[in-house]
Scaffold this active site. Structure first.
Site, PDB file in Angstrom:
ATOM      1  N   ARG A 180      61.028  42.877  36.214  1.00 37.25           N
ATOM      2  CA  ARG A 180      61.797  42.521  35.014  1.00 37.25           C
ATOM      3  C   ARG A 180      61.163  41.374  34.231  1.00 37.25           C
ATOM      4  O   ARG A 180      61.513  41.143  33.081  1.00 37.25           O
ATOM      5  CB  ARG A 180      63.231  42.156  35.409  1.00 37.25           C
ATOM      6  CG  ARG A 180      64.130  43.362  35.608  1.00 37.25           C
ATOM      7  CD  ARG A 180      65.568  42.942  35.746  1.00 37.25           C
ATOM      8  NE  ARG A 180      65.874  42.455  37.085  1.00 37.25           N
ATOM      9  CZ  ARG A 180      66.984  41.811  37.409  1.00 37.25           C
ATOM     10  NH1 ARG A 180      67.896  41.539  36.488  1.00 37.25           N
ATOM     11  NH2 ARG A 180      67.196  41.406  38.645  1.00 37.25           N
ATOM     12  N   ALA A 229      57.816  35.606  49.225  1.00 38.06           N
ATOM     13  CA  ALA A 229      57.210  35.579  47.886  1.00 38.06           C
ATOM     14  C   ALA A 229      56.526  36.894  47.540  1.00 38.06           C
ATOM     15  O   ALA A 229      55.625  36.924  46.705  1.00 38.06           O
ATOM     16  CB  ALA A 229      56.197  34.430  47.804  1.00 38.06           C
TER      17      ALA A 229
END
Length: 448
Positions: free
Chosen positions: A17, A11
């Site tokens: 993005r 994680a």
């Protein structure tokens, strides 16, 4: 699956993005952070240990995954490097270690159990989940032995030769390792590639060199979606919503227009529930049997008892508890309040920080005035009480059992049981006043 299972959830990605200030894996799908879905799947598999690899400066993520241990990947040098950030947690493990990605929330427990079982079956060093997209361009290819079906290599798209590029069996990224030699396998991976990173996929090559076998297990492409953008987040939401709708109907609920109903991952519906179009379930909703939820209602962190009737256009906010057979009608908002069995709040009302007793009736336009600008105060409405339309109940206030409050009243003190209470200003009527007013206005404005 018979051996002990441990899970490593990766994680640490920045998710640039997403163009977001929060970690990518904290973005929600069906009302739950993506990392929460992955940890929940691990729990469904009865993992003995679930550890999470995070990046630097991610306190909110660490808090969200607690009490599971976290390990920090300070420098992002590839997926194998990320797993080795949890090396201290991997030491001494036995059985299986499943490596999952926190930005891939759609893998099912059943699929992952198949992967683990496949690794165990012949004691493979590594098992990999693969899928077959229509266009494999950009994906790593899973190369298998034509005779045995064993996985022999994972080749990145840009490194494929012509024959390998025609392979449409692709790497999903999810892998299961034999725990006892996992650390040695990962530490043998080098970074001799264009990016200078340590790739987890190279574990297959290391295992092959050590004379160990590997296996690939096929999964439907829809489960493999990794979320790297807001567009992909919306795709994941759509896939999971369809799963939740199908599950609700399979469990005995009727969705009149399934595509317009939105669930949270933890929504619980009883049997013979009817959900009309355009209903939204936020997190934390439990609905009993034989409930009707009418169109355009919104429910969040609330409990609805058996046989209740909700909506249309009702809003149940956190802390709302609706009793059996109760009625919450159109444009009614309930917040942190108990509406007991058989009570009715049918129209245009706000009930907050309150109790509405069994079989009480709340008239249209009634509100509980629960906030004085500094504190929330409680309103208690007794069983069988009748509150007339357009009444304001200024908390803290108590309405006794069976009491009647006349329409248009503002109640600021206790109303005794079975009493009638009304507060209205004296009526004043000035005959002819309206005609004189209009005449004066015409003279002032010149309008006829």
């Amino acid at each position: 699956m018979s051996l002990e299972l441990s899970v490593v959830v990766l994680a640490a990605g920045m998710g640039t993005r997403m163009k977001s200030a929060m970690p990518k894996v904290m973005h929600k799908v069906a009302g739950k952070p993506m990392v929460g879905h992955v940890i929940g799947t691990a729990a469904h598999l009865k993992a003995a240990t679930t550890m999470v690899v995070v990046g630097p400066d991610m306190p909110d993520l660490i808090k969200a995954v607690a009490p599971h241990p976290t390990f920090e990947q300070t420098d992002r040098l590839g997926t194998a490097h990320a797993v080795l950030a949890a090396k201290d947690g991997l030491k001494g493990l036995t059985g299986n270690v499943l490596v999952l990605y926190a930005d891939s929330p759609l893998f099912t427990a059943e699929t992952l159990a198949r992967l683990v079982a496949a690794r165990e079956e012949n004691d493979h060093a590594v098992a990999v989940l693969g899928f077959r997209p229509e266009d494999p361009t950009g994906y790593g290819r899973l190369v298998t032995d034509a005779m045995t079906g064993a996985l022999t290599a994972i080749v990145e798209d840009k490194e494929c030769d012509d024959a390998q590029r025609r392979i449409n069996f692709c790497n999903s990224g999810v892998m299961c390792f034999r725990a006892e030699d996992m650390i040695a396998t990962l530490e043998a991976i080098d970074n001799a590639n264009a990016k200078g990173e340590y790739y987890l996929t190279d574990a297959v090559e290391v295992a092959q060199k050590n004379g160990q076998s590997c296996v690939a297990v096929e999964v439907d492409e829809a489960e493999t979606l990794g979320v790297n953008s807001r567009t992909q987040l919306a795709v994941a939401e759509a896939i999971l919503q369809n799963r939740l709708r199908e599950a609700a109907m399979a469990d005995g609920a009727t969705l009149v227009d399934p595509g317009s109903v939105f669930f949270s991952a933890d929504t619980k519906l009883g049997r013979d529930v009817i959900v009309e179009p355009n209903v939204v379930f936020g997190p934390g909703v439990t609905v009993g049997d034989n409930v009707v939820i009418k169109a355009f209602s919104h429910l969040e962190s609330c409990v609805v008892g058996n046989g209740a009737d909700i909506g249309p256009y009702a809003r149940l906010r956190p802390g709302a508890e609706i009793g059996a057979g109760a009625r919450v009608g159109n444009f009614v908002e309930i917040k942190k309040a108990v509406v007991e069995d058989g009570a009715k709040v049918n129209h245009l009302s706000y009930i907050g920080d309150a109790r509405v007793g069994a079989k009480a009736n709340i008239g249209a336009g009634t509100i509980t005035c629960n906030y004085d600008g500094f504190r929330k105060q409680h309103t208690d409405i007794g069983a069988g009480a009748f509150i007339g339309s357009n009444s304001s109940l200024v908390a803290p206030v108590e309405i006794g059992d069976g009491a009647i409050v006349g329409a248009g009243s503002t109640i600021t003190g206790k109303v005794e049981a079975d009493a009638l209470t009304l507060t209205r200003a004296e009526r004043i009527e000035k005959k002819g006043w309206a005609a004189k007013f209009r005449e004066k206005m015409r003279e002032l404005t010149g309008k006829k």
